[in-house]
Design a protein around this motif. Structure first.
Motif, PDB file in Angstrom:
ATOM      1  N   ARG A 142     -10.892   6.469  -5.608  1.00  0.00           N
ATOM      2  CA  ARG A 142     -11.109   5.523  -4.555  1.00  0.00           C
ATOM      3  C   ARG A 142     -12.513   6.506  -4.057  1.00  0.00           C
ATOM      4  O   ARG A 142     -13.482   5.819  -3.586  1.00  0.00           O
ATOM      5  CB  ARG A 142     -10.249   5.525  -3.584  1.00  0.00           C
ATOM      6  N   TYR A 174      -3.594   4.865   1.976  1.00  0.00           N
ATOM      7  CA  TYR A 174      -5.113   4.420   2.239  1.00  0.00           C
ATOM      8  C   TYR A 174      -6.211   5.609   2.328  1.00  0.00           C
ATOM      9  O   TYR A 174      -6.002   6.721   2.840  1.00  0.00           O
ATOM     10  CB  TYR A 174      -5.252   3.994   3.698  1.00  0.00           C
ATOM     11  N   THR A 233      -2.050   0.839  -4.348  1.00  0.00           N
ATOM     12  CA  THR A 233      -0.676   0.286  -4.074  1.00  0.00           C
ATOM     13  C   THR A 233       0.452   1.086  -4.926  1.00  0.00           C
ATOM     14  O   THR A 233      -0.044   1.888  -6.168  1.00  0.00           O
ATOM     15  CB  THR A 233      -0.618  -1.346  -4.614  1.00  0.00           C
ATOM     16  N   GLU A 288      -1.122   7.608   5.230  1.00  0.00           N
ATOM     17  CA  GLU A 288       0.004   6.498   4.801  1.00  0.00           C
ATOM     18  C   GLU A 288      -0.194   5.166   5.621  1.00  0.00           C
ATOM     19  O   GLU A 288      -0.576   5.487   6.769  1.00  0.00           O
ATOM     20  CB  GLU A 288       1.363   7.270   4.941  1.00  0.00           C
ATOM     21  N   PRO A 289       0.420   4.119   5.209  1.00  0.00           N
ATOM     22  CA  PRO A 289       0.703   3.038   5.755  1.00  0.00           C
ATOM     23  C   PRO A 289       1.385   2.955   6.979  1.00  0.00           C
ATOM     24  O   PRO A 289       2.482   3.810   7.149  1.00  0.00           O
ATOM     25  CB  PRO A 289       1.298   2.002   4.846  1.00  0.00           C
ATOM     26  N   PRO A 336       0.761  -1.304  -0.117  1.00  0.00           N
ATOM     27  CA  PRO A 336      -0.136   0.042  -0.015  1.00  0.00           C
ATOM     28  C   PRO A 336       0.888   1.156   0.039  1.00  0.00           C
ATOM     29  O   PRO A 336       1.674   1.364   0.800  1.00  0.00           O
ATOM     30  CB  PRO A 336      -0.916  -0.096   1.245  1.00  0.00           C
ATOM     31  N   ASP A 348     -10.933   3.026   3.906  1.00  0.00           N
ATOM     32  CA  ASP A 348     -10.564   1.579   4.016  1.00  0.00           C
ATOM     33  C   ASP A 348     -10.120   0.884   2.716  1.00  0.00           C
ATOM     34  O   ASP A 348      -9.701  -0.312   2.783  1.00  0.00           O
ATOM     35  CB  ASP A 348     -11.345   0.662   4.697  1.00  0.00           C
ATOM     36  N   ARG A 349      -9.707   1.803   1.846  1.00  0.00           N
ATOM     37  CA  ARG A 349      -9.122   1.293   0.451  1.00  0.00           C
ATOM     38  C   ARG A 349      -7.778   1.761   0.302  1.00  0.00           C
ATOM     39  O   ARG A 349      -7.437   2.740   0.548  1.00  0.00           O
ATOM     40  CB  ARG A 349     -10.066   2.127  -0.504  1.00  0.00           C
ATOM     41  N   ALA A 350      -6.948   0.833  -0.163  1.00  0.00           N
ATOM     42  CA  ALA A 350      -5.554   0.975  -0.606  1.00  0.00           C
ATOM     43  C   ALA A 350      -5.319   1.342  -1.991  1.00  0.00           C
ATOM     44  O   ALA A 350      -6.001   0.816  -2.696  1.00  0.00           O
ATOM     45  CB  ALA A 350      -4.737  -0.284  -0.056  1.00  0.00           C
TER      46      ALA A 350
END
Length: 409
Positions: free
Chosen positions: A83, A44, A51, A408-409, A41, A47-49
């Motif tokens: 998204r 985000y 990549t 961010e992750p 990822p 809840d959608r990543a």
């Protein structure tokens, strides 16, 4: 409404240029760890990543379209918007049919005079997966349905609106507009600020005097010193998105903001003239673009030396990356270029636009009028509705962005 934030007119013109000389990506061996990182990822959205692979693919696609701005930054921004659109479509239980998507892919590919299969093959030469093209088109189609579902009942359309648009579509050569322009620069990373300023001005300005004062203060166009005043322009020489915005105004009214590559533009209508003898036409234009140093002396020298398009091309001195010769229908020309070409007669030059610190010297080589079948009233009504929905769609997307959790992750 946009295809993932990219104006469709700009995309269509760029496709024709790039597919003749596609971006070549040499095949490479990807190490397992690197391949794994590609699908990690990057961001985000709720809840959608998103990549890393999607970002790189979209950036490649934007390079092929020669979209303005930094490809990776623009790719990430577009994917964030996708998204948000997808989440809202799911909330409203709106889905694309396979036919909708198939037709959309075919329509997009047709702008490069290719079938969908041929277009996908050309993209593959640049290392772009079919899914990237499919996702790009699907997001735009889905968003169009979302916006229509939410706002269609709120958009007032009168028969007079349709009559006026039908007149412009059936006999565009019959109409000339006297307008003023206010051009707000929107360099990469500052697009939202430019749009916000343009929207504030659109909402607050009324009348030619106020518009002229604002143009002198804010406009980056060469017309700023004259209060943004343009000479008479044939409506057929303007791209539809601009012509329709202007034509929808009453004298003294200011348009909604119009996004073009690198800028946001406002227009004020001063007058409209009509020639009832004109024939139904569409217009194609041919022009040369030469990148030159932002130096008044050098620009003056080239102006004096180049009397036609062949002579201007020769000024590139064999440097192919500095010069392009393009012929396209006016609806396929990027908005910023189309607006400049509309002001020119064949052999005349504009240096109002810039790219990467260089001046974009544009010379109009010629215009060609082509008889077209008249659109139906239903087609024109749908076009007017879409025009009115476009402004609502921008605000809608900003509301979704403000409410989203982006991390961010």
């Amino acid at each position: 409404m946009r295809f993932s934030g990219l104006k469709r007119q700009a995309a269509a013109a760029a496709i024709g240029l790039v597919l003749a000389a596609p971006v070549m990506v040499a095949p490479v061996m990807v190490a397992p760890a690197l391949a794994q990182d590609l699908f990690a990822p990057r961001l985000y959205i709720n809840d959608r990543a998103i990549t890393e692979y999607e970002v790189q693919q979209r950036a490649l696609f934007l390079r092929v379209l020669r979209a303005p701005g930094n490809p990776e930054d623009e790719a990430l921004k577009a994917l964030v918007e996708d998204r948000l659109r997808q989440t809202e479509a799911e909330r409203l239980k709106i889905k694309l049919t396979e036919k909708d998507l198939t037709d959309g892919l075919a329509e997009f590919a047709s702008r490069a005079n290719l079938t969908t299969e041929q277009f996908v093959t050309e993209l593959a030469k640049a290392g772009i997966a079919p899914e990237t093209f499919r996702d790009f088109v699907a997001a735009g189609l889905l968003w169009r349905q979302v916006v229509r579902a939410k706002f269609l009942g709120q958009v007032p359309i009168s028969e007079a609106d349709v009559d006026r648009a039908l007149e412009a579509s059936v006999r565009p050569k019959a109409l000339q507009v006297l307008a003023s322009e206010l051009v707000i620069p929107a360099p990469p990373g500052q697009e939202d600020a430019a749009m916000a300023r343009a929207q504030d001005l659109s909402d607050s300005l009324s009348g030619e005097a106020a518009f002229a004062a604002a143009a002198r203060q804010y406009s980056a166009a060469p017309t700023a010193g004259a209060g943004g005043r343009l000479d008479w322009l044939a409506l057929s020489n303007l791209p539809a998105v601009i012509g329709q915005k202007i034509l929808a105004l009453d004298p003294g009214e200011v348009s909604d903001p119009v996004s073009v590559p690198g800028a946001v533009v406002l227009f004020l209508l001063r007058d409209v003239a009509e020639d009832t003898a004109a024939e139904p036409i569409s217009v194609s234009v041919e022009w040369v673009e030469l990148l030159v140093p932002d130096d008044a002396a050098e620009i003056g020298r080239i102006r004096a030396a180049a009397d036609d398009c062949a002579m201007l091309q020769a000024e590139a001195d064999g440097q192919a990356d500095r010069v392009t010769l393009t012929k396209a229908g006016i609806g396929e020309v990027p908005g910023d270029v189309a607006l400049e070409l509309a002001k020119l007669d064949p052999g005349e030059i504009s240096v109002a636009l810039t790219r990467g610190g260089l001046r974009r010297m544009l010379m109009l080589c010629g215009r060609e009028a082509v008889l077209d079948p008249a659109p139906t009233r239903a087609q024109v009504r749908d076009r007017v509705i879409n025009q009115k929905l476009e402004g609502l769609a921008e605000g809608y997307l900003e509301e979704l962005r403000a409410a989203a959790i982006i991390r961010e992750p």
